[in-house]
Design a protein around this motif. Structure first.
Motif, PDB file in Angstrom:
ATOM      1  N   UNK A  63      25.537  54.682  -2.589  1.00 39.73           N
ATOM      2  CA  UNK A  63      26.755  56.152  -3.462  1.00 39.73           C
ATOM      3  C   UNK A  63      26.104  56.081  -4.643  1.00 39.73           C
ATOM      4  N   UNK A  64      26.265  54.671  -5.119  1.00 37.97           N
ATOM      5  CA  UNK A  64      25.213  54.555  -6.910  1.00 37.97           C
ATOM      6  C   UNK A  64      24.262  54.541  -7.293  1.00 37.97           C
ATOM      7  N   UNK A  65      23.469  53.785  -5.606  1.00 45.07           N
ATOM      8  CA  UNK A  65      22.591  53.337  -6.027  1.00 45.07           C
ATOM      9  C   UNK A  65      21.107  53.638  -6.461  1.00 45.07           C
ATOM     10  N   UNK A  66      21.566  54.936  -5.422  1.00 47.13           N
ATOM     11  CA  UNK A  66      20.676  55.718  -4.742  1.00 47.13           C
ATOM     12  C   UNK A  66      20.184  56.925  -5.801  1.00 47.13           C
ATOM     13  N   UNK A  67      18.634  57.362  -5.798  1.00 46.21           N
ATOM     14  CA  UNK A  67      18.919  58.331  -6.174  1.00 46.21           C
ATOM     15  C   UNK A  67      19.198  59.947  -5.495  1.00 46.21           C
ATOM     16  N   UNK A  68      19.426  61.038  -6.658  1.00 44.79           N
ATOM     17  CA  UNK A  68      20.048  62.482  -5.919  1.00 44.79           C
ATOM     18  C   UNK A  68      19.224  62.674  -4.998  1.00 44.79           C
ATOM     19  N   UNK A  69      17.606  62.807  -5.084  1.00 46.20           N
ATOM     20  CA  UNK A  69      17.054  63.524  -4.365  1.00 46.20           C
ATOM     21  C   UNK A  69      17.435  63.116  -3.425  1.00 46.20           C
ATOM     22  N   UNK A  70      17.810  61.692  -2.421  1.00 44.09           N
ATOM     23  CA  UNK A  70      17.009  60.958  -1.296  1.00 44.09           C
ATOM     24  C   UNK A  70      18.619  61.955  -0.560  1.00 44.09           C
ATOM     25  N   UNK A  71      19.928  61.476  -1.793  1.00 43.23           N
ATOM     26  CA  UNK A  71      20.543  61.749  -1.209  1.00 43.23           C
ATOM     27  C   UNK A  71      20.589  63.316  -0.260  1.00 43.23           C
ATOM     28  N   UNK A  72      20.354  64.060  -1.588  1.00 43.60           N
ATOM     29  CA  UNK A  72      19.855  65.691  -0.700  1.00 43.60           C
ATOM     30  C   UNK A  72      19.268  66.029   0.197  1.00 43.60           C
ATOM     31  N   UNK A  73      18.084  65.305   0.785  1.00 42.81           N
ATOM     32  CA  UNK A  73      17.837  64.948   2.514  1.00 42.81           C
ATOM     33  C   UNK A  73      18.354  64.404   3.001  1.00 42.81           C
TER      34      UNK A  73
END
Lengths: 118, 503
Positions: free
Chosen positions: B98-108
């Motif tokens: 939830x903090x260590x990942x780029x937002x870009x990856x979460x969006x997909x």
């Protein structure tokens, strides 16, 4: 009928192995598809093919009196086909993407040195 | 005993994933849902573990079809232990990502896919039907393909091609094996297979089928001649994903081996020798591979391969003590390997790179985090009171009993090389002065404090679990004792599955 299926499945397995051992990505994919179909036919053949005896029990009896067509292999194959369809379509998209990025069909070219990003 | 609660861990993950799909592209909501869902999953897994530990093996017949005909879910102690460990790892990784990942990856759609992956793992551990095991394996690999390629960098996609090809191949071998197994026995229920396989006259055919399973599970768990996809792909995805893969995916292969070889193909002389040769070579190649790597994650990938060999060796010796060692090592390994890849992610944030030559001086700048990481590394190496030490006692003891001196030598070499590479890594990353030539970006310092805490918290959590495993080893030994008794004598499993008729 069984002999024909066995010959076909041997051919599919052999073709699959041959194609997987090539270095081209497209051939790798085709090899995987052939192998998958070979495995499906193998399950079909091993389920003992019988003609014209559906797995329906006669009203007078409680258990099967005669040899019957086993429905389970067909259920298994159906599941396997659906799964391999999903996997294959993912693989096609992935390989297309890789081809666009690397600009090569050769599996030996997939060795970009370390690229730093999370 | 029939108990529908067995499915709860699977359903919790499934619904977490589905609800998250409804919040597509709303990453903040997805983060809360993911951590919340994992927490619920963890509590459910604890409860299930408690029930099975108390009252023995639980089963559940899907749609009330009686055991050999329908799909059955079985929760014995091995399954629920692994479900519990997976849930702990899932909780930690979910906080970390939830903090260590780029937002870009979460969006997909990182989070829904992550929970589908965990669902597949739970399913694979709990199912009692071999074709259902195949289906859950496919759920796992298709989710892992997506996680591996999410982000679409070149190196990632290249790693994914190797990963994908080998894993699909493994599934094909597994499927072929199942096909032949069904052909010779006419059953798919593992407990039923256990009985029927003894009635098969053609033992050569049984042996060949066992080989299909060895190859299929061998690719999944990355043993000697089939491991090379792992080091060439595990260093590419984001750290949170690598932690899930490194900690859990190869271990599913080991679980499947434990299950299939204890229940269906009880190892004969040939299988034991084959597995032992594989184990020794796996340990050696993994260890030597780790020696020459300077990238932290590549090094960890080779250590995964090395330590898989320890467990395969335990299966190869196939006695109660050996299985206790293997299962204990499995418990320790899931926790520590997941944690190590999270550590790699934190090091990357602190130092800006994963190349040991470019890193340095982290101990000076972050002494507390470094000491926490030191605990993880000590557990991995197996410094006596910590968790890596205890299973090796059992493995050594049994190896001497069975005169498997090659395995003993491999264990010693493997442990020693692990110690050496970890000590080297510690010296390079934490003690050495940073090389002055390159200015690397520290991404950790500018983070807001709550993010820093959320990033280190999962590592602390998993370290606590590891410390518990190490310092309270007696409890774990008791659990592994029951597990290995159940594995050596599957009659309890068979009775639980076939014995209870629901009419």
């Amino acid at each position: 009928m069984e002999l024909l299926l066995i010959l076909i499945l041997g051919l599919l397995f052999a073709g699959g192995v041959y194609l997987i051992l090539r270095r081209s990505m497209v051939k790798l994919l085709l090899g995987i598809i052939l192998w998958g179909n070979g495995a499906n036919i193998l399950i079909f053949v091993l389920g003992k093919i019988t003609k014209g005896s559906p797995p329906v029990i006669d009203e007078a009896y409680k258990v099967f009196q005669d040899i019957y067509a086993d429905p389970i292999p067909q259920a298994l194959i159906l599941t396997a086909i659906v799964i391999s369809f999903g996997l294959t379509s993912f693989a096609i998209v992935l390989l297309k993407r890789v081809y666009a990025l690397v600009d090569s069909d050769d599996l030996d070219d997939l060795n970009t040195p370390e690229e730093e990003d999370i | 005993m029939i108990d529908n609660h067995i499915l709860a861990p699977i359903l919790v993950q499934l619904f977490t994933a589905i609800i998250q799909l409804a919040f597509w592209r709303k990453t903040l909501t997805q983060r809360y849902l993911s951590v919340g869902g994992s927490l619920i999953g963890l509590m459910v897994a604890f409860r299930l573990f408690g029930r099975v530990h108390e009252s023995g093996i639980l089963t559940m017949n899907a749609a009330n079809w009686d055991a050999p005909f329908g799909i059955v879910f079985v929760a014995d102690l091995l399954s629920v232990t692994l479900v519990l460990l997976t849930s702990i790892a899932c909780f930690a990784v979910s906080i970390f990502s939830s903090v260590g990942l780029s937002r870009q990856r979460m969006l997909y759609g990182y989070f829904p896919i992550f929970h589908f992956l965990i669902m597949g793992l739970h399913g694979a551990f709990l199912t009692g039907d071999i074709f259902n095991l195949y289906v859950f394996f496919e759920v796992i690999i298709i989710s892992s393909f997506v996680l591996m390629t999410l982000g679409g960098r070149k190196a990632q996609l290249e790693g994914a091609v190797k990963y994908m090809a080998m894993n699909i191949l493994a599934s094909m071998f597994f499927l072929t094996g199942i096909g032949i197994l069904y052909g010779i026995t006419g059953s798919l229920n593992m407990a039923d297979l256990s009985i029927r396989i003894q009635e098969v006259q053609n033992t050569a055919l049984v042996g060949i089928t066992a080989c299909f399973f060895i190859i299929g599970f061998g690719i999944k768990s990355a043993v000697f001649p089939l491991y090379y996809w792992l080091p060439s792909s595990y260093h590419t995805p984001p750290s949170a994903v690598a932690a899930t893969f490194g900690g859990l995916l190869t271990k599913v292969g080991i679980y499947a081996m434990l299950r299939v070889f204890s229940l269906i193909f009880v190892p004969d002389e040939f299988t034991r020798t084959l597995l032992m040769v594989i184990a020794v070579l796996t340990i050696l190649t993994g260890a030597f591979g780790a020696l020459i790597k300077t990238n932290i994650r590549r090094l960890f990938s080779y250590l995964i391969v090395c330590h898989i060999g320890f467990m395969v060796g335990g299966i190869a010796m196939f006695s109660k003590v050996a299985l206790m060692g293997a299962v204990f090592y499995l418990i320790h390994d899931i926790m520590v390997k997941t944690n190590m890849f999270l550590v790699a992610g934190v090091i990357r944030q602190l130092g800006g790179t994963m190349d040991m030559n470019k890193l340095g001086g982290l101990y000076r700048d972050y002494p507390k985090i470094s000491l926490l990481i030191a605990l993880v590394l000590f557990s991995l190496v197996g410094i006596p009171p910590l968790s890596g030490f205890w299973p090796k006692i059992f493995l050594f003891q049994e190896a001497f009993n069975q005169h498997q001196y090659f395995y003993v030598a491999a264990l010693i070499i493997g442990s020693f090389v692990t110690l050496y590479v970890i000590a080297n890594m510690w010296a390079q990353v934490f003690w050495k002065n940073p090389p002055a030539s390159e200015e690397l970006e520290n991404r950790f310092a500018p983070m807001p404090p709550y993010k820093k805490i959320l990033m280190v918290l999962p590592i602390g959590l998993m370290t606590l679990v590891t410390l518990y495993i190490g310092l309270n080893a007696e409890a774990i030994v008791n659990v592994t004792d029951i597990i290995s008794t159940q594995l050596m004598d599957p009659s309890a499993y068979i009775d639980a599955v076939l014995g209870n008729k629901t009419d």
